[in-house]
Every structure is written in C-alpha cells, then in structure tokens.
Design a protein around this motif. Structure first.
Motif, short mmCIF file in Angstrom:
data_model
loop_
_atom_site.label_atom_id
_atom_site.label_comp_id
_atom_site.label_asym_id
_atom_site.label_seq_id
_atom_site.Cartn_x
_atom_site.Cartn_y
_atom_site.Cartn_z
N TRP A 73 19.54 -34.01 64.81
CA TRP A 73 19.22 -35.09 63.87
C TRP A 73 18.99 -34.53 62.47
N ALA B 32 12.28 -37.27 58.46
CA ALA B 32 12.44 -36.23 59.47
C ALA B 32 11.24 -36.18 60.41
N GLY C 2 20.26 -39.12 59.21
CA GLY C 2 19.64 -37.80 59.26
C GLY C 2 19.62 -37.16 57.89
N GLY D 244 22.04 -33.95 60.28
CA GLY D 244 22.71 -35.12 59.72
C GLY D 244 24.03 -35.42 60.40
#
Length: 360
Positions: A210, A130, A284, A213
C-alpha cells in the motif's frame, strides 16, 4: 511611447490566447491518452467494442427511465464488457482524477506557502493516510474500511497540524510548515510501529505494498467513493485560482487589494488537503506528482494561476495516466505506480534544477 504601449498590449493579448490554446491542446491530449489507455492491456479491447459497450449501457439506461432508445446488436463477449466497465475504465478515470488532484494540490500549496518546494504532503496528509491505512490493515479490515481509515486519518492529521501551527509564535506560514514536519514525523513513527507489530506473513506485505502506491484492483465503487470529495475540493480551487496570485504577493499586499489573506489561505489549504487525502486514501503513497508537474507547467504557461491551475490539473492527469499504463503493461507483474513516479520525477526535477534553477 504609444507604439510601445500598443505593442505591450498586443503581446499580452497574444500570450493570453496562446495560453488558452495550450490548455485546449492539453485537454485534447488527455482525451487521446484515455482512448489509447482503453486499448492498451493484456486483454485487448478494440475502440469499436468499447464504443458499442458504452452505447449499449447508455441505451439500457434510457430504456430503464422510459425514454426512447435504439437496440444495439451485441457482438462482444461478456468478458470484454466486464473487464471494461468494472476494471479498466474505472482505473483510467481514477488515474486521471488522482493525477489532477495531486497536481492541483501541489500548485496550491506552492502558491499559499510561497515556497517552490511545497508538495501535497507538506502538511502531513500523506503520512496521516499511511498511518490510517496501516492501522486498518493491522485490524484486518476490508478494502473499503482501509480507504475510510486512510481518508479520516489524513484529514485529522492536517487539522492537528493547522491547530499546532496556529499556536506557534511568529509567521503563520512558517509555523504551519514546521508543524507539518513535526506531526508528519510523529505519525510516521506510528506507522513504523504498526509495521513492527504486524503479521510478517500477511499484514506486513499488505502495508508495504500500500505504501508503494498502486491503482490495481480499482472498482467503480472506489471511483464513486473518492470522486465527490475530489470534486468538492477541486471546484473552489479552480474558481479561486486568480486569487491565489494575490497570496503570492504577501498578506499586506493582499489586504490593500481588499482580499482577506487569512481566510483565503485557509480555504485553499482545506481544499488542497481534501483532494490530497481523497487521492492518497485510494491510491497509496504516490510522490513527486504534486511537486514536479506544477514546475513543468510553469515552464509552459508561466506563474499566473489563471492558467497554471487548469494546466496543472490536465498535465497531472496525463502524466499519471501514462505512468499507470506503463505500470500495468511493462512487465508481467504490475509495478507499483509510486515507484515509477519516483524514478521519473526525481531525475526530471534534478534536470529542471540544473537547467534553470532560478525559475524553481
């Protein structure tokens, strides 16, 4: 006594046969789900069209390398062919790969750490990915570089966790878990800072989306990018699955059986981290798959990793593929897949806990 021993051997053989059959059934269900997913969509593509398009491409490949081939009459339109080969089929394959990898990683971590609550992000792989993706979006990089940044950041984060965990005194497994919690918190703070300084009109929505996911926009190049690290990580986990059973017994017991627990644990952790990093970098943040699916699989095939690992891989692929079908077909606007996995996974895990918590 002889009768009892014979009955025990017969039951053991029966269990082995039934577990093998379950794995075969799961594989057949996965194939049927793939076929059904190809048909599902706002733009319909029939099975006959799908088979003909794939056969046409295969014959074209045979022609290009000089092998005998046959002509396939083209009765479909170019839109169907482009949609199938460039979007729908790659997305279906990626959903299967990501679900397979997250489930395999979750089952591996739960065995290595002897902790039923272990998940693929226990060592900070998801948090690291992330941060890398958010940094790439902040720098206005393209989609390929976002995947590269996420993958590299995830691997670097886990390596840092392993280094810090090895410096801790006491139990090595506990040190790794605590290091994962601390490093994940630190990296998450970095992601939060990036969201703070990001452009609220463009970059911040991209980072937020993002983090939720999604498999939307998957291309064949994306599948090729993550397929090789996934296969490199999955193959050793599959081949060493019976040895993971020994890790669940403890280091001393493993040593008496001639197994180097430290080396085996390192190999399993690195392979599980590799497939987690590859999955998260392309999809993601998708939670609960690596936690819930191994538990559900244990209810079906038991705790023996000889059957648990392949069954978890197949279960995970089926689960994420079905969730992705819901994601892209339920509403006019696509629902981020991470939201759906949380909505399904969390209540289901609560159900498992309340029904028979001592088996978790």
């Amino acid at each position: 006594m002889r009768m009892n021993r014979g009955d025990g051997n017969l039951n053991l053989k029966k269990n082995k046969i039934s577990y093998s059959n379950i794995i075969i059934i799961l594989f057949v269900v996965l194939i049927l789900c793939i076929i059904g997913s190809i048909v599902l969509g706002r733009y319909p593509i029939g099975l006959e069209d799908t088979f003909s398009i794939l056969l046409h491409r295969f014959m074209g490949w045979l022609e290009s390398i000089g092998l005998p081939y046959m002509r396939v009459e083209i009765f479909w339109n170019k839109t169907q062919e482009a949609l199938l080969l460039n979007h729908r089929l790659p997305r279906i394959l990626l959903a299967c790969l990501v679900g397979c990898c997250l489930s395999a990683a979750g089952a591996s971590y739960q065995g290595v750490f002897q902790n039923p609550m272990a998940a693929p992000d226990i060592l900070g792989a998801s948090s690291g990915a992330a941060f890398g993706a958010a940094l790439a979006i902040l720098l206005d990089l393209n989609d390929t570089m976002i995947m590269v940044f996420a993958f590299a950041s995830s691997m670097i984060t886990v390596c840092l966790v392993i280094y810090v965990g090895n410096q801790a005194k006491g139990k090595r497994v506990l040190g790794l878990i605590l290091a994962g919690i601390m490093i994940s918190s630190l990296v998450s703070s970095g992601t939060s800072f990036i969201k703070l300084v990001a452009d609220p009109n463009d970059q911040l929505p991209a980072i937020t989306y993002w983090l939720m996911g999604s498999l939307n926009g998957t291309t064949p190049e994306d599948v090729l990018f993550v397929m090789w690290p996934m296969l490199i990580g999955l193959l050793p986990l599959f081949l060493l699955r019976w040895r993971v059973n020994i890790l669940t017994l403890g280091d001393e017991e493993a040593k008496t059986m001639g197994v180097n627990a430290k080396r085996l644990r390192t190999i399993v952790i690195l392979c599980a981290t590799l497939i987690t990093a590859a999955s998260v970098s392309i999809s993601g943040m998708i939670g609960w798959v690596g936690l819930v699916i191994p538990h559900l699989t244990r209810r079906v095939v038991g705790n023996n990793y000889k059957y648990l690992m392949p069954a978890s891989m197949l279960f995970g692929a089926i689960f994420l593929l079905l969730v992705d079908d819901i994601s892209r077909n339920l509403l006019a606007t696509e629902i981020p897949i991470g939201i759906l996995t949380s909505m399904i996974g969390a209540p289901f895990f609560i159900y498992l806990m309340s029904k028979d918590g001592d088996q978790l």
